[in-house]
Write a protein that holds these residues in place. Structure first.
Motif, PDB file in Angstrom:
ATOM      1  N   ASN A   1       0.830  -1.192   0.000  1.00  0.00           N
ATOM      2  CA  ASN A   1       0.000   0.000   0.000  1.00  0.00           C
ATOM      3  C   ASN A   1       0.873   1.254   0.000  1.00  0.00           C
ATOM      4  O   ASN A   1       0.669   2.183  -0.797  1.00  0.00           O
ATOM      5  CB  ASN A   1      -0.902  -0.019   1.249  1.00  0.00           C
TER       6      ASN A   1
ATOM      7  N   THR B   1       2.853   1.695  -3.431  1.00  0.00           N
ATOM      8  CA  THR B   1       2.036   2.080  -4.583  1.00  0.00           C
ATOM      9  C   THR B   1       1.616   3.548  -4.500  1.00  0.00           C
ATOM     10  O   THR B   1       1.562   4.243  -5.520  1.00  0.00           O
ATOM     11  CB  THR B   1       0.780   1.188  -4.706  1.00  0.00           C
TER      12      THR B   1
ATOM     13  N   MET C   1      -7.036   3.964  -0.796  1.00  0.00           N
ATOM     14  CA  MET C   1      -6.102   2.947  -0.322  1.00  0.00           C
ATOM     15  C   MET C   1      -6.091   2.879   1.201  1.00  0.00           C
ATOM     16  O   MET C   1      -6.042   1.799   1.801  1.00  0.00           O
ATOM     17  CB  MET C   1      -4.697   3.242  -0.857  1.00  0.00           C
TER      18      MET C   1
ATOM     19  N   VAL D   1      -4.671  -8.763  -6.319  1.00  0.00           N
ATOM     20  CA  VAL D   1      -4.504  -7.318  -6.468  1.00  0.00           C
ATOM     21  C   VAL D   1      -3.078  -6.988  -6.924  1.00  0.00           C
ATOM     22  O   VAL D   1      -2.875  -6.202  -7.844  1.00  0.00           O
ATOM     23  CB  VAL D   1      -4.819  -6.607  -5.140  1.00  0.00           C
TER      24      VAL D   1
ATOM     25  N   PHE E   1      -1.814  -5.612 -10.627  1.00  0.00           N
ATOM     26  CA  PHE E   1      -1.039  -4.363 -10.595  1.00  0.00           C
ATOM     27  C   PHE E   1       0.224  -4.504 -11.433  1.00  0.00           C
ATOM     28  O   PHE E   1       0.536  -3.646 -12.264  1.00  0.00           O
ATOM     29  CB  PHE E   1      -0.683  -4.019  -9.146  1.00  0.00           C
TER      30      PHE E   1
ATOM     31  N   ALA F   1      -1.918   1.207 -10.730  1.00  0.00           N
ATOM     32  CA  ALA F   1      -2.237   1.271  -9.303  1.00  0.00           C
ATOM     33  C   ALA F   1      -3.632   1.826  -9.047  1.00  0.00           C
ATOM     34  O   ALA F   1      -4.243   1.538  -8.016  1.00  0.00           O
ATOM     35  CB  ALA F   1      -1.206   2.128  -8.566  1.00  0.00           C
TER      36      ALA F   1
ATOM     37  N   ILE G   1      -6.381  -0.656  -8.061  1.00  0.00           N
ATOM     38  CA  ILE G   1      -6.252  -1.450  -6.843  1.00  0.00           C
ATOM     39  C   ILE G   1      -7.519  -1.419  -5.973  1.00  0.00           C
ATOM     40  O   ILE G   1      -8.002  -2.485  -5.552  1.00  0.00           O
ATOM     41  CB  ILE G   1      -5.018  -1.005  -6.032  1.00  0.00           C
TER      42      ILE G   1
ATOM     43  N   ASN H   1     -10.177  -3.635  -7.454  1.00  0.00           N
ATOM     44  CA  ASN H   1      -9.794  -5.046  -7.396  1.00  0.00           C
ATOM     45  C   ASN H   1      -9.969  -5.608  -5.982  1.00  0.00           C
ATOM     46  O   ASN H   1     -10.321  -6.777  -5.801  1.00  0.00           O
ATOM     47  CB  ASN H   1      -8.343  -5.224  -7.852  1.00  0.00           C
TER      48      ASN H   1
END
Length: 221
Positions: free
Chosen positions: A90, A93, A129, A171, A175, A189, A192, A195
């Motif tokens: 996390n 990205t 995120m 995920v 990516f 990204a 994400i 996903n």
């Protein structure tokens, strides 16, 4: 939409394949079935990546379940490993997206997004995120509790851990695949959060169907 992919409920069948067939046969069903779905749906360019990603999803899920079932200590270790890897992923990205936006914001532009809107797009992605990281554990536990109360079926913690590991791998896999295919990991990204939503829906559906199978078997006996 940023990577030309699509959202579907197929992950539920990946998870269910492992629960019903075991991870060895489940991996074959998950990989081949998902790759065929891409081809039939007009996304053949994703089929090779899907074959690898979905096959390994099933393998990782099965191995995590086997490992966690052996002892509570293993369950704790698997849970900690999943949490740590996801937090690092996390963090990295978000950095990739921010740096790309500061150097070349034009890569994020489209018919609906102008250069001036890119900072807001990046900020929104960062917030998504963060929310995803905080909500996923709560959401999965809530789903397990709902299924337990509604269908009187307990979702073992190792089911949740195995599916979470498989979902996070999915995920990460898409990516990387999207970044390679489109030559830009920052744009990849952006897919994400959706996903992650896809694998959460897949978990919910798989556990509901699994609960139904369990009821049917009990009634048959």
């Amino acid at each position: 939409p940023n990577t030309g992919g699509y959202i579907h409920a197929g992950d539920s069948m990946v998870f269910l394949s492992v629960l019903v067939l075991g991870w060895r046969y489940g991996a074959a069903a998950a990989g081949l079935g998902s790759a065929l779905a891409d081809i039939i749906s007009g996304y053949a360019q994703w089929a090779p990546a899907t074959l690898v990603i979905k096959t390994l999803m099933a393998v990782l899920m099965g191995l995590a379940i086997e490992k966690a079932m052996k002892s509570k200590r293993n369950t704790t270790l698997v849970a900690m490993a999943i949490a740590c890897v996801w937090l690092v992923f996390n963090f990295l990205t978000v950095i990739i997206v921010k740096q790309t936006a500061s150097v070349d914001p034009s890569v994020f532009t489209s018919d609906t997004v102008s250069v001036g809107q890119v900072p807001a797009l990046v900020s929104n992605m960062e917030a998504q995120m963060m929310v995803v990281s905080l909500i996923i554990p709560l959401l999965l536990v809530a789903i397990a509790v709902y299924i337990r109360k509604k269908h009187k079926i307990v979702s073992p913690i190792y089911h949740i851990l195995g599916i979470t590991l498989a979902g996070f791998w999915m995920v990460f896999g898409y990516f990387v695949a999207g970044g390679v295919m489109y030559g830009n990991f920052a744009v990849s990204a952006l897919s994400i959060p959706l996903n992650v939503l896809q694998f959460c829906v897949g978990f919910f559906l798989a556990e509901l169907i699994w609960a139904g199978i369990g009821k049917f078997v009990k009634q048959s006996l």
